[in-house]
Design a protein around this motif. Structure first.
Motif, PDB file in Angstrom:
ATOM      1  N   LEU A 103       7.369  -8.047 -17.504  1.00 26.41           N
ATOM      2  CA  LEU A 103       6.631  -8.951 -16.626  1.00 26.41           C
ATOM      3  C   LEU A 103       7.616  -9.993 -16.094  1.00 26.41           C
ATOM      4  CD1 LEU A 103       3.740  -9.489 -15.596  1.00 26.41           C
ATOM      5  CD2 LEU A 103       3.538 -11.206 -17.410  1.00 26.41           C
ATOM      6  N   THR A 104       7.898  -9.909 -14.821  1.00 26.87           N
ATOM      7  CA  THR A 104       8.892 -10.793 -14.197  1.00 26.87           C
ATOM      8  C   THR A 104       8.187 -11.768 -13.268  1.00 26.87           C
ATOM      9  OG1 THR A 104      10.599  -9.084 -14.294  1.00 26.87           O
ATOM     10  CG2 THR A 104      10.943 -10.896 -12.739  1.00 26.87           C
ATOM     11  N   SER A 105       8.579 -13.038 -13.355  1.00 23.68           N
ATOM     12  CA  SER A 105       7.953 -14.059 -12.509  1.00 23.68           C
ATOM     13  C   SER A 105       9.016 -14.940 -11.874  1.00 23.68           C
ATOM     14  CB  SER A 105       6.995 -14.932 -13.335  1.00 23.68           C
ATOM     15  OG  SER A 105       7.711 -15.648 -14.325  1.00 23.68           O
ATOM     16  N   PHE A 106       8.734 -15.326 -10.644  1.00 28.09           N
ATOM     17  CA  PHE A 106       9.564 -16.291  -9.919  1.00 28.09           C
ATOM     18  C   PHE A 106       8.684 -17.493  -9.601  1.00 28.09           C
ATOM     19  CE2 PHE A 106      11.769 -12.344  -9.293  1.00 28.09           C
ATOM     20  CZ  PHE A 106      13.121 -12.695  -9.279  1.00 28.09           C
ATOM     21  N   THR A 107       9.131 -18.675 -10.044  1.00 23.19           N
ATOM     22  CA  THR A 107       8.348 -19.890  -9.825  1.00 23.19           C
ATOM     23  C   THR A 107       9.101 -20.836  -8.906  1.00 23.19           C
ATOM     24  OG1 THR A 107       7.346 -19.685 -12.022  1.00 23.19           O
ATOM     25  CG2 THR A 107       7.171 -21.823 -10.923  1.00 23.19           C
ATOM     26  N   ILE A 108       8.443 -21.209  -7.834  1.00 23.28           N
ATOM     27  CA  ILE A 108       9.019 -22.115  -6.825  1.00 23.28           C
ATOM     28  C   ILE A 108       8.408 -23.496  -7.034  1.00 23.28           C
ATOM     29  CG2 ILE A 108       9.333 -22.506  -4.355  1.00 23.28           C
ATOM     30  CD1 ILE A 108       8.448 -19.421  -4.112  1.00 23.28           C
ATOM     31  N   TRP A 109       9.264 -24.518  -7.058  1.00 27.36           N
ATOM     32  CA  TRP A 109       8.809 -25.904  -7.202  1.00 27.36           C
ATOM     33  C   TRP A 109       9.225 -26.688  -5.952  1.00 27.36           C
ATOM     34  CZ3 TRP A 109       5.931 -27.234 -11.440  1.00 27.36           C
ATOM     35  CH2 TRP A 109       5.985 -26.382 -12.546  1.00 27.36           C
TER      36      TRP A 109
ATOM     37  N   ARG B  70       5.118  -6.498 -12.384  1.00 22.50           N
ATOM     38  CA  ARG B  70       5.418  -5.750 -13.614  1.00 22.50           C
ATOM     39  C   ARG B  70       6.302  -4.556 -13.248  1.00 22.50           C
ATOM     40  NH1 ARG B  70       3.777  -5.910 -18.602  1.00 22.50           N
ATOM     41  NH2 ARG B  70       2.110  -7.420 -18.108  1.00 22.50           N
ATOM     42  N   GLY B  71       7.459  -4.494 -13.920  1.00 24.26           N
ATOM     43  CA  GLY B  71       8.403  -3.418 -13.663  1.00 24.26           C
ATOM     44  C   GLY B  71       9.513  -3.440 -14.685  1.00 24.26           C
ATOM     45  N   ARG B  72      10.702  -3.134 -14.253  1.00 19.80           N
ATOM     46  CA  ARG B  72      11.840  -3.137 -15.167  1.00 19.80           C
ATOM     47  C   ARG B  72      12.130  -4.552 -15.646  1.00 19.80           C
ATOM     48  NH1 ARG B  72      17.397  -1.289 -12.652  1.00 19.80           N
ATOM     49  NH2 ARG B  72      17.206  -3.378 -11.758  1.00 19.80           N
TER      50      ARG B  72
ATOM     51  N   GLU C 286       0.835  -1.206   0.000  1.00 21.43           N
ATOM     52  CA  GLU C 286       0.000   0.000   0.000  1.00 21.43           C
ATOM     53  C   GLU C 286       0.864   1.247   0.000  1.00 21.43           C
ATOM     54  OE1 GLU C 286      -3.695   1.933   2.591  1.00 21.43           O
ATOM     55  OE2 GLU C 286      -2.753   0.031   3.191  1.00 21.43           O
ATOM     56  N   GLY C 287       1.973   1.189   0.703  1.00 20.19           N
ATOM     57  CA  GLY C 287       2.884   2.337   0.724  1.00 20.19           C
ATOM     58  C   GLY C 287       3.487   2.625  -0.639  1.00 20.19           C
ATOM     59  N   ARG C 288       3.591   1.632  -1.504  1.00 17.31           N
ATOM     60  CA  ARG C 288       4.154   1.822  -2.834  1.00 17.31           C
ATOM     61  C   ARG C 288       3.068   1.895  -3.903  1.00 17.31           C
ATOM     62  NH1 ARG C 288       7.533  -0.967  -5.656  1.00 17.31           N
ATOM     63  NH2 ARG C 288       8.293   1.037  -6.411  1.00 17.31           N
TER      64      ARG C 288
ATOM     65  N   ALA D 160       9.670  -8.658  -5.243  1.00 18.47           N
ATOM     66  CA  ALA D 160       8.635  -8.213  -6.181  1.00 18.47           C
ATOM     67  C   ALA D 160       8.059  -6.857  -5.775  1.00 18.47           C
ATOM     68  CB  ALA D 160       7.526  -9.257  -6.261  1.00 18.47           C
ATOM     69  N   VAL D 161       7.752  -6.701  -4.496  1.00 15.48           N
ATOM     70  CA  VAL D 161       7.182  -5.435  -4.022  1.00 15.48           C
ATOM     71  C   VAL D 161       8.195  -4.303  -4.144  1.00 15.48           C
ATOM     72  CG1 VAL D 161       6.306  -4.245  -1.965  1.00 15.48           C
ATOM     73  CG2 VAL D 161       5.518  -6.559  -2.507  1.00 15.48           C
ATOM     74  N   ALA D 162       9.483  -4.606  -3.959  1.00 19.03           N
ATOM     75  CA  ALA D 162      10.513  -3.571  -4.022  1.00 19.03           C
ATOM     76  C   ALA D 162      10.721  -3.059  -5.441  1.00 19.03           C
ATOM     77  CB  ALA D 162      11.827  -4.120  -3.469  1.00 19.03           C
ATOM     78  N   TYR D 163      10.598  -3.947  -6.443  1.00 23.45           N
ATOM     79  CA  TYR D 163      10.954  -3.564  -7.810  1.00 23.45           C
ATOM     80  C   TYR D 163       9.768  -3.392  -8.748  1.00 23.45           C
ATOM     81  CZ  TYR D 163      15.797  -4.407  -6.553  1.00 23.45           C
ATOM     82  OH  TYR D 163      17.024  -4.336  -5.964  1.00 23.45           O
ATOM     83  N   ALA D 164       8.550  -3.690  -8.297  1.00 24.05           N
ATOM     84  CA  ALA D 164       7.375  -3.509  -9.159  1.00 24.05           C
ATOM     85  C   ALA D 164       7.092  -2.021  -9.359  1.00 24.05           C
ATOM     86  CB  ALA D 164       6.164  -4.192  -8.544  1.00 24.05           C
ATOM     87  N   ASP D 165       6.589  -1.697 -10.522  1.00 29.36           N
ATOM     88  CA  ASP D 165       6.205  -0.305 -10.802  1.00 29.36           C
ATOM     89  C   ASP D 165       5.014   0.087  -9.936  1.00 29.36           C
ATOM     90  OD1 ASP D 165       8.191  -0.052 -12.684  1.00 29.36           O
ATOM     91  OD2 ASP D 165       6.876  -0.434 -14.399  1.00 29.36           O
ATOM     92  N   ALA D 166       5.037   1.333  -9.465  1.00 31.22           N
ATOM     93  CA  ALA D 166       3.940   1.829  -8.640  1.00 31.22           C
ATOM     94  C   ALA D 166       2.633   1.749  -9.427  1.00 31.22           C
ATOM     95  CB  ALA D 166       4.216   3.262  -8.210  1.00 31.22           C
ATOM     96  N   GLY D 167       1.568   1.376  -8.733  1.00 32.04           N
ATOM     97  CA  GLY D 167       0.259   1.291  -9.365  1.00 32.04           C
ATOM     98  C   GLY D 167       0.001  -0.024 -10.072  1.00 32.04           C
TER      99      GLY D 167
END
Length: 383
Positions: free
Chosen positions: A362-368, A306-308, A239-241, A273-280
């Motif tokens: 669009l960046t994704s991290f998948t954990i198996w 979604r970000g850089r 929410e802060g971002r 993800a929260v640190a590098y995602a684009d605001a909004g």
């Protein structure tokens, strides 16, 4: 056939061939010498022997009877010496191998060199030497990076401490400050205290960093509830971002894993993800059970933001320890670079893995995390 059995077969074959050649060579030489003696020297030697026994035909006959037994004894004595020499030469291989191992342990620069019949062993030892050198360079680089980060964090810790002391001093020295100013100064000091707490957590994370000893204790729990609980922890930060968080998956999902360890994986990935995602934008968490082509079942957790966009070179290094996307040490988003490295090691300690992909921002991290009967099966490749 394995490399060990192939090398053993080559070595045995080389030793046997050499022994056969030595025996054949000795036999040929012995036969040639015997033929030359019987053809050219026997009459001369017989005359000397006859004169030596006092021209006694009886003694001469007794001595000549021993000729062929002596020939046989000499032949087999020679064979024994040839075989012994071959065995001693075979044992030379052990001396060469020990010398090669000592060379590797002594960290000499020259490559391991062995006879052709030990070519496979020489190749394996040189690979060990190369891997040892690479590991030492990597460990040295990691240690240097670690020391550098400790120095950076120690320097950065001074900044919030100075601010906290400054604002608390103002509050203490100015009791008549307006309420709104006092509240603003208190809020700033609190924010700096939180920042100091984060820096101290990173500092202690670095000092106790040891990914090679992660104990895993599995139990059954609801994976859907688990994911939603982790998501809830990030609502204030998101929410802060100006970010929104979403969950996609079943309402209930029974899984078998170490909940505390997997929580650390998901926390580290969500923090990234929260640190590098684009605001909004939205950070989405999806979970499900996936079945591989071999019928093996995996617990899949995917975090998308979604970000850089991340380059392929960045994706190759993103799980390395002490690697940070933002190398500016003063970045509010840049941490010590351990979060994703720890996430990967915990996933691998489970017998699974974690993969990253980035396309068009669009960046994704998948954990198996394996759920089947054997955790030794390798996690499927990320699409």
């Amino acid at each position: 056939m394995t490399a060990d059995s192939t090398q053993k077969k080559q070595l045995v074959s080389a030793v046997l061939k050499r022994q056969v050649l030595y025996i054949a060579g000795f036999t040929a030489g012995f036969a040639a010498a015997l033929w030359a003696f019987l053809t050219f020297f026997k009459p001369f030697v017989s005359d000397i022997l006859y004169a030596f026994v006092g021209q006694s035909w009886t003694l001469y006959s007794m001595v000549t009877v021993l000729f062929w037994p002596l020939v046989v004894i000499c032949y087999f004595s020679g064979i024994y010496l040839v075989v012994r020499a071959g065995v001693n030469q075979a044992f030379r291989y052990f001396d060469l191998l020990l010398a090669s191992v000592e060379s590797i342990l002594a960290k000499r620069d020259e490559p391991v060199s062995l006879p052709p019949e030990l070519a496979a062993t020489a190749l394996a030892l040189n690979q060990v030497k190369t891997e040892q050198d690479r590991a030492e360079r990597a460990a040295k680089a990691a240690e240097e990076r670690k020391n550098e980060l400790v120095a950076y964090l120690a320097h950065d810790i001074k900044t919030p401490i100075t601010s906290i002391i400054g604002y608390l001093t103002l509050l203490g020295d100015s009791p008549d400050l307006p309420v709104d100013v006092r509240a603003r100064y208190t809020g700033i000091a609190l924010d700096k205290a939180y920042k100091l707490e984060e820096l101290l957590e990173e500092f202690f994370e670095i000092t106790r960093y040891n990914l090679q000893s992660i104990p895993i204790e599995r139990s059954r729990f609801d994976g859907a509830l688990f994911c939603n609980q982790v998501i809830d922890e990030f609502y204030p930060l998101a929410e802060g971002r100006g970010l929104s968080l979403s969950y996609a998956g079943p309402a209930e999902l029974e899984v078998f894993a170490d909940a505390g360890r997997v929580a650390r994986i998901l926390n580290n990935v969500m923090k990234n993800a929260v640190a590098y995602a684009d605001a909004g934008t939205e950070v989405a968490v999806h979970t499900a059970l996936a079945t591989g082509a071999d019928g093996f079942v995996w617990w899949q957790i995917t975090v998308t933001d979604r970000g850089r966009e991340l380059s392929p070179a960045h994706l190759e290094r993103i799980f390395e320890k002490f690697f940070r996307a933002d190398e500016a040490r003063a970045s509010s988003a840049g941490g010590a670079g351990l979060g994703l490295a720890i996430a990967r090691e915990i996933a691998r300690a489970h017998g699974g893995d974690i993969y990253a992909a980035s396309d068009a921002g669009l960046t994704s991290f998948t954990i198996w995390i394996p759920q089947g009967p054997s955790v030794a099966v390798r996690a499927p490749s990320a699409s």
